[in-house]
Enzyme design. Structure first.
Site, PDB file in Angstrom:
ATOM      1  N   ASN A  82      -3.025  59.531  50.874  1.00 17.83           N
ATOM      2  CA  ASN A  82      -2.906  60.053  49.512  1.00 17.83           C
ATOM      3  C   ASN A  82      -3.154  58.999  48.442  1.00 17.83           C
ATOM      4  O   ASN A  82      -3.274  59.333  47.278  1.00 17.83           O
ATOM      5  CB  ASN A  82      -1.515  60.672  49.311  1.00 17.83           C
ATOM      6  CG  ASN A  82      -0.402  59.673  49.551  1.00 17.83           C
ATOM      7  OD1 ASN A  82      -0.558  58.729  50.325  1.00 17.83           O
ATOM      8  ND2 ASN A  82       0.717  59.862  48.878  1.00 17.83           N
ATOM      9  N   THR A 118      40.538  48.909  23.987  1.00 22.90           N
ATOM     10  CA  THR A 118      40.323  50.336  24.236  1.00 22.90           C
ATOM     11  C   THR A 118      40.585  51.208  23.001  1.00 22.90           C
ATOM     12  O   THR A 118      39.886  52.208  22.794  1.00 22.90           O
ATOM     13  CB  THR A 118      41.190  50.816  25.416  1.00 22.90           C
ATOM     14  OG1 THR A 118      42.508  50.259  25.299  1.00 22.90           O
ATOM     15  CG2 THR A 118      40.610  50.364  26.750  1.00 22.90           C
ATOM     16  N   ARG A 168      32.022  41.854  36.349  1.00 21.41           N
ATOM     17  CA  ARG A 168      32.551  41.616  37.695  1.00 21.41           C
ATOM     18  C   ARG A 168      31.785  42.388  38.769  1.00 21.41           C
ATOM     19  O   ARG A 168      31.999  42.183  39.951  1.00 21.41           O
ATOM     20  CB  ARG A 168      34.048  41.939  37.734  1.00 21.41           C
ATOM     21  CG  ARG A 168      34.861  40.920  36.934  1.00 21.41           C
ATOM     22  CD  ARG A 168      36.305  41.314  36.850  1.00 21.41           C
ATOM     23  NE  ARG A 168      36.940  41.288  38.156  1.00 21.41           N
ATOM     24  CZ  ARG A 168      38.045  41.970  38.462  1.00 21.41           C
ATOM     25  NH1 ARG A 168      38.606  42.741  37.563  1.00 21.41           N
ATOM     26  NH2 ARG A 168      38.560  41.883  39.659  1.00 21.41           N
TER      27      ARG A 168
HETATM   28  C1  UD1 Z   1      43.195  49.754  31.019  1.00 28.98           C
HETATM   29  C2  UD1 Z   1      44.538  50.059  30.341  1.00 28.98           C
HETATM   30  C3  UD1 Z   1      45.664  49.955  31.352  1.00 28.98           C
HETATM   31  C4  UD1 Z   1      45.395  50.899  32.500  1.00 28.98           C
HETATM   32  C5  UD1 Z   1      44.030  50.636  33.117  1.00 28.98           C
HETATM   33  C6  UD1 Z   1      43.674  51.732  34.088  1.00 28.98           C
HETATM   34  C7  UD1 Z   1      44.422  49.381  27.988  1.00 28.98           C
HETATM   35  C8  UD1 Z   1      44.720  48.311  27.015  1.00 28.98           C
HETATM   36  N1  UD1 Z   1      44.761  49.122  29.253  1.00 28.98           N
HETATM   37  O1  UD1 Z   1      43.208  48.394  31.448  1.00 28.98           O
HETATM   38  O2  UD1 Z   1      46.904  50.308  30.732  1.00 28.98           O
HETATM   39  O3  UD1 Z   1      46.420  50.764  33.483  1.00 28.98           O
HETATM   40  O4  UD1 Z   1      43.007  50.644  32.101  1.00 28.98           O
HETATM   41  O5  UD1 Z   1      42.466  51.436  34.747  1.00 28.98           O
HETATM   42  O6  UD1 Z   1      43.942  50.439  27.618  1.00 28.98           O
HETATM   43  N2  UD1 Z   1      36.360  49.605  27.075  1.00 28.98           N
HETATM   44  C9  UD1 Z   1      35.513  49.720  26.016  1.00 28.98           C
HETATM   45  N3  UD1 Z   1      35.626  48.854  24.972  1.00 28.98           N
HETATM   46  C10 UD1 Z   1      36.571  47.881  24.933  1.00 28.98           C
HETATM   47  C11 UD1 Z   1      37.433  47.754  26.042  1.00 28.98           C
HETATM   48  C12 UD1 Z   1      37.305  48.629  27.086  1.00 28.98           C
HETATM   49  O7  UD1 Z   1      34.656  50.608  26.013  1.00 28.98           O
HETATM   50  O8  UD1 Z   1      36.611  47.149  23.929  1.00 28.98           O
HETATM   51  C13 UD1 Z   1      36.231  50.553  28.184  1.00 28.98           C
HETATM   52  C14 UD1 Z   1      35.755  49.917  29.475  1.00 28.98           C
HETATM   53  O9  UD1 Z   1      34.364  50.056  29.614  1.00 28.98           O
HETATM   54  C15 UD1 Z   1      36.460  50.742  30.537  1.00 28.98           C
HETATM   55  C16 UD1 Z   1      37.726  51.201  29.849  1.00 28.98           C
HETATM   56  O10 UD1 Z   1      37.505  51.082  28.453  1.00 28.98           O
HETATM   57  O11 UD1 Z   1      35.709  51.888  30.908  1.00 28.98           O
HETATM   58  C17 UD1 Z   1      38.949  50.389  30.271  1.00 28.98           C
HETATM   59  O12 UD1 Z   1      38.761  49.026  29.960  1.00 28.98           O
HETATM   60  P1  UD1 Z   1      39.187  47.897  30.962  1.00 28.98           P
HETATM   61  O13 UD1 Z   1      38.846  46.605  30.338  1.00 28.98           O
HETATM   62  O14 UD1 Z   1      38.694  48.206  32.313  1.00 28.98           O
HETATM   63  O15 UD1 Z   1      40.794  48.049  30.864  1.00 28.98           O
HETATM   64  P2  UD1 Z   1      41.864  47.619  31.957  1.00 28.98           P
HETATM   65  O16 UD1 Z   1      42.168  46.176  31.791  1.00 28.98           O
HETATM   66  O17 UD1 Z   1      41.425  48.109  33.289  1.00 28.98           O
END
Ligand code: UD1
Ligand code: MG
Length: 452
Positions: free
Chosen positions: A372, A84, A18
């Site tokens: 330069n 995550t 995004r």
């Molecule tokens: C996540 C949380 C949500 C929280 C929000 C805060 C979960 C399931 N949800 O949602 O509760 O309110 O963050 O911003 O945890 N990432 C990985 N590998 C993966 C998935 C994600 O490394 O397989 C990393 C992403 O790079 C990022 C972070 O984890 O830095 C969060 O992932 P993202 O997909 O942004 O989660 P949100 O949907 O924002």
């Protein structure tokens, strides 16, 4: 936290699609530093503080940035993006070493402070198995909602799985968590993917902690500290929050700014006492400004050290590798790159000084250029102390101007000039008596002159 060891796992495997960029999300900058650098800067450091970063496959630049910032950190690759909790388990080898506290942070949440990490660890000492960082979101859409009973956290419900009633809850999951190291792995390994997205949600750790009869709590912080960055618009918002913080810190440290809201600072800018920064100045990474220095309006400064009582601008550009001695004066429309200018040097107007050393008190006249680059290689110019370079001179590098030497204006200097020598390189001037008058007569003989 004295006496307790920690492992911080930073999740940074996001594609950042995004952001509409070919660069991994966590390498985008805020205040001159990558998002990752901000998070790693706030994570616990020093004795007993280990660090792991989970990166996406093919994201070597993220591993390189990690090593640059924290040589002791270990990078783990998450081969498939399954959520995550799955990402945390990519760092299983590090977690299995059993630090007292396991902290999980997101690489896309750069505004978090070191103090907040410490606040989050505190409940572990008092017997909680899990502490989750929460905040009251102005608009909680998209965040996991925190379900609280009394002083305990009972679950986190992700947006996609939340009921209408749960979606009305503003208290949201910031994504940063602290686990008691003794039970962390057991809890995270129990997390399943039976949810609407089929992902392994780290947020489900709360419900599992409860099932095991252990305690989970919330530590609250402000929304500004936990803004997650998924888009360029959010990146720009984070920049504004960070700039506001940096300006306030600079003012508190005694920097004079007439219009701080127009000044851009970097997270690593350092100031001596009695520094003044005029409106509309942009300071990039790696800049130090010593006591009494003044940066005048519309100047752009990156990776430069500015000596005591030096004066820069207005309209000056200091590029990487610039070092200005005490009292040096850089005036309008002057560009300096990879050059050391010793104390008292003056380059007051319209000049380029690159790949050079300029000795103390030398005076570089208006329009002087160090040539330069020959189209293939860069070469150095060395100007001795007390030298005087007349206006509109070209110094064709490699070349040395001796101490106390004098260069006549308009010279193109291609050979070294000895100390105290006078070098003049230009064709002789011819004065033709009455020539201007004859020229005018010739031009006006057949017609009236144009204009007024
Ligand atoms: C996540 C949380 C949500 C929280 C929000 C805060 C979960 C399931 N949800 O949602 O509760 O309110 O963050 O911003 O945890 N990432 C990985 N590998 C993966 C998935 C994600 O490394 O397989 C990393 C992403 O790079 C990022 C972070 O984890 O830095 C969060 O992932 P993202 O997909 O942004 O989660 P949100 O949907 O924002
Ligand atoms: Mg996110």
């Amino acid at each position: 936290m004295p006496g307790r060891t920690s492992l911080t796992v930073v999740l940074a495997a996001g594609e950042g699609t995004r952001m509409r960029s070919s660069m991994p999300k966590v390498l985008h900058p805020v205040a001159g530093q990558s998002l990752l650098a901000h998070v790693l800067g706030a994570a616990p450091k020093g004795a007993g503080a280990a660090l792991a970063v989970v990166i996406g496959p093919g994201h070597e630049p993220v591993a390189d940035e990690t090593k640059r910032l924290r040589p002791d950190a270990v990078a783990f690759i998450q081969h498939e993006r399954l959520g995550t909790a799955h990402a945390v388990l990519a760092a299983r080898d590090a977690i299995a070493r059993g630090a007292d506290d396991l902290l999980v942070a997101f690489g896309d949440t750069p505004l978090i402070s070191a103090a907040t990490f410490e606040r989050l660890r505190a409940p572990l000492k008092d017997g909680a198995a899990l502490a989750v960082l929460g905040f009251r979101a102005a608009d909680p859409t998209g965040y996991g909602r925190l379900l609280v009973e009394g002083d305990q956290l009972v679950a986190i419900r992700e947006q996609a799985d939340a009921s209408a009633e749960e979606r009305a809850i503003k208290l949201s999951n910031a994504g940063v968590m602290a686990f008691d190291g003794r039970t962390a792995l057991e809890v995270i390994e129990k997390i399943g993917n039976a949810n609407s997205k089929g992902e392994y949600y780290l947020s489900d750790a709360v419900a599992i902690v409860r099932q095991l009869g252990l305690k989970a709590v919330v530590i609250e912080t402000s929304e500004d500290e936990v803004r997650g960055i998924n888009t360029k618009a959010q990146l720009a918002e984070a920049e504004q929050v960070m700039q506001t913080r940096l300006r306030k810190a600079a003012l508190d440290a005694g920097v004079t700014m007439i219009a701080p809201e127009t000044v851009y600072l970097a997270a690593d800018t350092t100031f001596g006492s009695d520094v003044t920064i005029e409106p509309f100045v942009v300071i990039g990474r790696g800049v130090s400004i010593a006591d009494g220095a003044v940066i005048h309006s519309f100047s752009h400064v990156v990776q430069a050290s500015i000596g005591k009582k030096a004066s820069v601008g207005p309209y000056a550009r200091l590029r990487p590798g610039t070092s200005l001695g005490a009292g040096a004066r850089i005036g309008n429309f002057v560009e300096i790159k990879a050059a050391t200018l010793e104390a008292g040097v003056k380059v007051n107007h319209l000049s380029y000084v690159g790949d050079a050393h300029v000795g103390a008190n030398a005076n570089i006249g208006a329009g002087t250029i160090t040539c330069n680059y020959d189209g293939f290689d860069k070469h150095r110019t060395d100007i001795g102390s007390g030298a005087f370079v007349g206006s509109n001179s070209s110094l064709v590098a490699p070349v040395k101007i001796g101490s106390g030497a004098y260069i006549g204006s308009g010279s193109v200097i291609t050979r070294d000039v000895p100390d105290d020598a006078l070098a003049v390189e230009r064709s002789e001037q011819a004065n033709r008596e009455g020539g201007a008058k004859r020229y005018r007569e010739m031009k006006t003989r057949d017609r009236k002159p144009k204009g007024g």
